[in-house]
Motif scaffolding. Structure first.
Motif, PDB file in Angstrom:
ATOM      1  N   ASP A   1       0.696  -1.246  -0.126  1.00  0.00           N
ATOM      2  CA  ASP A   1      -0.189  -0.144   0.096  1.00  0.00           C
ATOM      3  C   ASP A   1       0.576   1.305   0.638  1.00  0.00           C
ATOM      4  OD1 ASP A   1      -2.554  -1.077  -0.117  1.00  0.00           O
ATOM      5  OD2 ASP A   1      -2.997  -0.478   2.265  1.00  0.00           O
ATOM      6  N   THR A   2       0.763   3.054  -0.925  1.00  0.00           N
ATOM      7  CA  THR A   2       1.264   2.970  -1.204  1.00  0.00           C
ATOM      8  C   THR A   2       0.351   4.633  -0.325  1.00  0.00           C
ATOM      9  OG1 THR A   2       2.308   3.062  -2.673  1.00  0.00           O
ATOM     10  CG2 THR A   2       2.436   4.994  -2.501  1.00  0.00           C
ATOM     11  N   SER A   3       0.964   5.311   0.610  1.00  0.00           N
ATOM     12  CA  SER A   3       0.217   5.988   1.977  1.00  0.00           C
ATOM     13  C   SER A   3      -0.007   7.567   0.395  1.00  0.00           C
ATOM     14  CB  SER A   3       0.748   6.670   2.638  1.00  0.00           C
ATOM     15  OG  SER A   3      -0.809   6.981   3.923  1.00  0.00           O
ATOM     16  N   THR A   4      -0.657   8.751   2.134  1.00  0.00           N
ATOM     17  CA  THR A   4      -1.021   9.957   1.524  1.00  0.00           C
ATOM     18  C   THR A   4       0.618  10.855   1.787  1.00  0.00           C
ATOM     19  OG1 THR A   4      -2.601  10.016   3.247  1.00  0.00           O
ATOM     20  CG2 THR A   4      -3.315   8.927   1.090  1.00  0.00           C
ATOM     21  N   ASN A   5       0.929  10.616   2.850  1.00  0.00           N
ATOM     22  CA  ASN A   5       1.527  11.415   3.425  1.00  0.00           C
ATOM     23  C   ASN A   5       2.982  11.795   3.765  1.00  0.00           C
ATOM     24  OD1 ASN A   5      -1.189  11.433   4.821  1.00  0.00           O
ATOM     25  ND2 ASN A   5      -0.885  12.728   6.310  1.00  0.00           N
ATOM     26  N   ASP A   6       2.953  11.128   2.707  1.00  0.00           N
ATOM     27  CA  ASP A   6       5.130  10.094   3.054  1.00  0.00           C
ATOM     28  C   ASP A   6       5.935  10.552   2.177  1.00  0.00           C
ATOM     29  OD1 ASP A   6       3.852   9.622   5.127  1.00  0.00           O
ATOM     30  OD2 ASP A   6       3.339   7.789   4.143  1.00  0.00           O
ATOM     31  N   MET A   7       6.960  11.765   2.932  1.00  0.00           N
ATOM     32  CA  MET A   7       8.420  12.238   2.625  1.00  0.00           C
ATOM     33  C   MET A   7       9.784  11.905   3.675  1.00  0.00           C
ATOM     34  SD  MET A   7       7.795  15.829   4.501  1.00  0.00           S
ATOM     35  CE  MET A   7       5.602  15.830   3.906  1.00  0.00           C
ATOM     36  N   VAL A   8      10.736  11.649   2.557  1.00  0.00           N
ATOM     37  CA  VAL A   8      12.260  12.246   3.058  1.00  0.00           C
ATOM     38  C   VAL A   8      12.429  12.909   2.946  1.00  0.00           C
ATOM     39  CG1 VAL A   8      14.516  11.773   2.966  1.00  0.00           C
ATOM     40  CG2 VAL A   8      12.573   9.182   2.520  1.00  0.00           C
ATOM     41  N   LEU A   9      12.654  14.780   3.716  1.00  0.00           N
ATOM     42  CA  LEU A   9      13.614  15.903   3.341  1.00  0.00           C
ATOM     43  C   LEU A   9      15.093  15.492   4.297  1.00  0.00           C
ATOM     44  CD1 LEU A   9      10.551  17.824   5.323  1.00  0.00           C
ATOM     45  CD2 LEU A   9      10.724  17.012   2.797  1.00  0.00           C
ATOM     46  N   LEU A  10      15.223  16.304   3.543  1.00  0.00           N
ATOM     47  CA  LEU A  10      16.908  16.798   3.898  1.00  0.00           C
ATOM     48  C   LEU A  10      17.658  17.395   3.864  1.00  0.00           C
ATOM     49  CD1 LEU A  10      19.971  15.475   3.927  1.00  0.00           C
ATOM     50  CD2 LEU A  10      19.625  15.209   0.992  1.00  0.00           C
ATOM     51  N   LEU A  11      18.215  18.006   4.946  1.00  0.00           N
ATOM     52  CA  LEU A  11      18.046  19.555   5.388  1.00  0.00           C
ATOM     53  C   LEU A  11      19.991  19.760   5.136  1.00  0.00           C
ATOM     54  CD1 LEU A  11      15.358  19.737   6.059  1.00  0.00           C
ATOM     55  CD2 LEU A  11      16.087  21.022   7.895  1.00  0.00           C
ATOM     56  N   ALA A  12      20.642  20.526   4.060  1.00  0.00           N
ATOM     57  CA  ALA A  12      22.051  20.355   4.887  1.00  0.00           C
ATOM     58  C   ALA A  12      22.387  22.101   5.442  1.00  0.00           C
ATOM     59  CB  ALA A  12      22.445  20.076   3.061  1.00  0.00           C
ATOM     60  N   ASN A  13      22.899  21.908   6.176  1.00  0.00           N
ATOM     61  CA  ASN A  13      23.433  23.503   6.817  1.00  0.00           C
ATOM     62  C   ASN A  13      24.677  23.907   6.804  1.00  0.00           C
ATOM     63  OD1 ASN A  13      24.444  23.092   8.443  1.00  0.00           O
ATOM     64  ND2 ASN A  13      23.390  22.858  10.194  1.00  0.00           N
ATOM     65  N   GLY A  14      25.598  23.540   6.211  1.00  0.00           N
ATOM     66  CA  GLY A  14      27.004  23.470   5.817  1.00  0.00           C
ATOM     67  C   GLY A  14      27.967  24.277   6.558  1.00  0.00           C
ATOM     68  N   MET A  15      27.213  24.209   8.024  1.00  0.00           N
ATOM     69  CA  MET A  15      28.114  24.797   9.255  1.00  0.00           C
ATOM     70  C   MET A  15      29.785  23.826   9.582  1.00  0.00           C
ATOM     71  SD  MET A  15      25.158  25.315  11.960  1.00  0.00           S
ATOM     72  CE  MET A  15      25.804  26.426  12.827  1.00  0.00           C
ATOM     73  N   ALA A  16      29.568  23.206   8.781  1.00  0.00           N
ATOM     74  CA  ALA A  16      30.783  22.266   8.513  1.00  0.00           C
ATOM     75  C   ALA A  16      31.864  23.296   8.178  1.00  0.00           C
ATOM     76  CB  ALA A  16      31.076  20.266   8.325  1.00  0.00           C
ATOM     77  N   GLY A  17      32.058  24.140   7.329  1.00  0.00           N
ATOM     78  CA  GLY A  17      32.207  24.520   6.148  1.00  0.00           C
ATOM     79  C   GLY A  17      33.250  24.242   5.503  1.00  0.00           C
ATOM     80  N   ASN A  18      33.053  23.186   4.776  1.00  0.00           N
ATOM     81  CA  ASN A  18      33.567  22.925   3.542  1.00  0.00           C
ATOM     82  C   ASN A  18      33.303  23.434   2.552  1.00  0.00           C
ATOM     83  OD1 ASN A  18      31.234  21.005   4.111  1.00  0.00           O
ATOM     84  ND2 ASN A  18      31.427  20.970   1.428  1.00  0.00           N
ATOM     85  N   VAL A  19      34.320  23.157   1.679  1.00  0.00           N
ATOM     86  CA  VAL A  19      34.007  24.125   0.764  1.00  0.00           C
ATOM     87  C   VAL A  19      32.599  23.776  -0.024  1.00  0.00           C
ATOM     88  CG1 VAL A  19      34.651  24.182  -2.236  1.00  0.00           C
ATOM     89  CG2 VAL A  19      36.561  24.383  -0.810  1.00  0.00           C
TER      90      VAL A  19
END
Length: 408
Positions: free
Chosen positions: A231-249
């Motif tokens: 069954d495939t539902s109505t709500n679902d997601m994957v969200l990926l956040l990258a804030n850059g605070m590691a300071g890499n190029v």
């Protein structure tokens, strides 16, 4: 010198706030009777964002609000999540309620509503009770401690029996970056996406367009390679956040360490996907199907997912029934290109079919293997170089019981 995958490793703690600059919290606000049901994830700074969403044509209000935010801004700083009510099939009022969650969260944090994602999971078709949710939003106090992460992972659960967390670190430009993830999912699972929510954080510096491409490619190999019940539902997601605070190029596909980042993202996603499959409602066993020798990787994954999704294969694994006929039947109806006379099948390390012919084996040994908590099936097609994997679980009496009484 180009970094290699040897610098990627799983880290202890396994929590969503392991990367620099992230905070989380979870509380009981009153949607559920007593369990945690409201969660908040926050980045200290606006983060690049990528998202993958359900393919169901019926899509819940919070998902629509979040998709709009991802598309409009390419940045996200917070995600508010509730469990116990999906806010799906709730019409115009559902959209009003989802936007209210977004606005109230933004007000609490002092940021733009466009920087807030919204996710909900639970019963479909019931209007939200917004008073406890609004009050709960203003009671949430996200922090970077393990406790905040634990409460966050608890608050997003529905019928799950365990929380699902993982984290990896890798060297990028000689700097340590961390990718961490938390997910929920137990039933109504047949992604492209299904009843699962996944939240991944990283302190790596990656622009949204490249982050989206990486997440999409990894999702096809991980979250979209699991099934519990079709069954495939109505709500679902994957969200990926990258804030850059590691300071890499800033990472792009041209960066020499790009593949290290992608492989760490793949490791996080695969861990979470397998945890979801293993925690299928009522499940007692994780089933892994690996297909080799297909005409393409895509067809290999298609066959693998068909095998782990077959109700007859799933029930055979539950009953420790060495019935390989169900496996070869699933291969045949998968819709992929196969030659019946070239198919070989192993269950564990025991070969049961070779080049389309049955092989003598010890049924006693195979039954003993099928009693293990993880069962691996390998299908060799001898049609090409394509290969792929999928994960699922056995189908048990408890699955029927759980879903027969979900609302009552």
């Amino acid at each position: 010198m180009t970094t290699t995958v040897s610098v990627m490793k799983r880290i202890s703690g396994n929590n969503i706030v392991s990367p620099l600059g992230f905070k989380a919290a979870g509380i009981h606000c009153g949607i559920k009777y007593k369990k945690h049901d409201l969660a908040l994830l926050v980045s200290e700074v606006p983060a690049s964002v990528a998202g993958v969403f359900t393919t169901n044509a019926v899509q819940a209000a919070p998902l629509l609000v979040t998709k709009e935010a991802v598309k409009k801004m390419g940045k996200m700083q917070a995600i508010i999540i509730n469990s116990g009510n999906a806010n799906a099939c709730t019409g115009k009022q559902g959209m009003v309620d989802a936007r209210l969650m977004q606005v109230e969260t933004a007000e609490k944090l002092g940021i733009s509503p466009n920087l807030v994602g919204v996710a909900s999971t639970g019963v479909i078709g019931e209007l939200m009770r917004m008073e406890p949710i609004v009050k709960g939003i203003h009671k949430l106090e996200p922090n970077s401690q393990l406790e905040g992460s634990i409460h966050f992972s608890q608050a997003i659960l529905t019928t799950d029996t365990i929380t699902k967390n993982t984290a990896y670190c890798a060297l990028i430009d000689g700097k340590e970056i961390i990718i961490a993830g938390t997910a929920k999912g137990s039933g109504m699972i047949n992604p492209n996406m299904a009843t699962m929510l996944g939240f991944i954080t990283t302190d790596a510096n990656v622009e949204s367009v490249h982050l989206q491409a990486a997440l999409k490619s990894v999702t096809n190999l991980t979250f979209n390679a699991i099934t519990v019940d079709g069954d495939t539902s109505t709500n679902d997601m994957v969200l990926l956040l990258a804030n850059g605070m590691a300071g890499n190029v800033t990472l792009t596909p041209a960066h020499p360490d790009w593949e290290v980042f992608v492989q760490a993202l793949h490791a996080v996603s695969q861990d979470l996907a397998k945890m979801i499959a293993k925690d299928g409602e009522g499940a007692t066993k994780l089933i892994e199907a690996e297909v080799k020798g297909a005409v393409s990787d895509e067809e290999a994954r298609k066959i693998a997912k068909t095998v782990v999704g077959s109700p007859l294969v799933k029930t055979a694994v539950f009953g420790c029934d060495a019935n390989w006929g169900r496996i070869i039947a699933a291969v045949g109806y998968s819709g992929a290109t196969v030659d019946p006379d070239a198919i070989s099948i192993q269950i564990g390390k025991i070969t049961v079919v070779e080049k389309g012919e049955p092989i003598e084996y010890s049924e006693e040994k195979l039954i003993s293997y099928l009693k293990q908590p993880e069962v691996k099936i390998v299908v060799q097609l001898s049609q090409g170089s394509g290969q792929g994997k999928a994960w699922g679980c056995d189908l048990t009496y408890d699955y029927v019981q759980i879903n027969a009484t979900y609302r009552s």
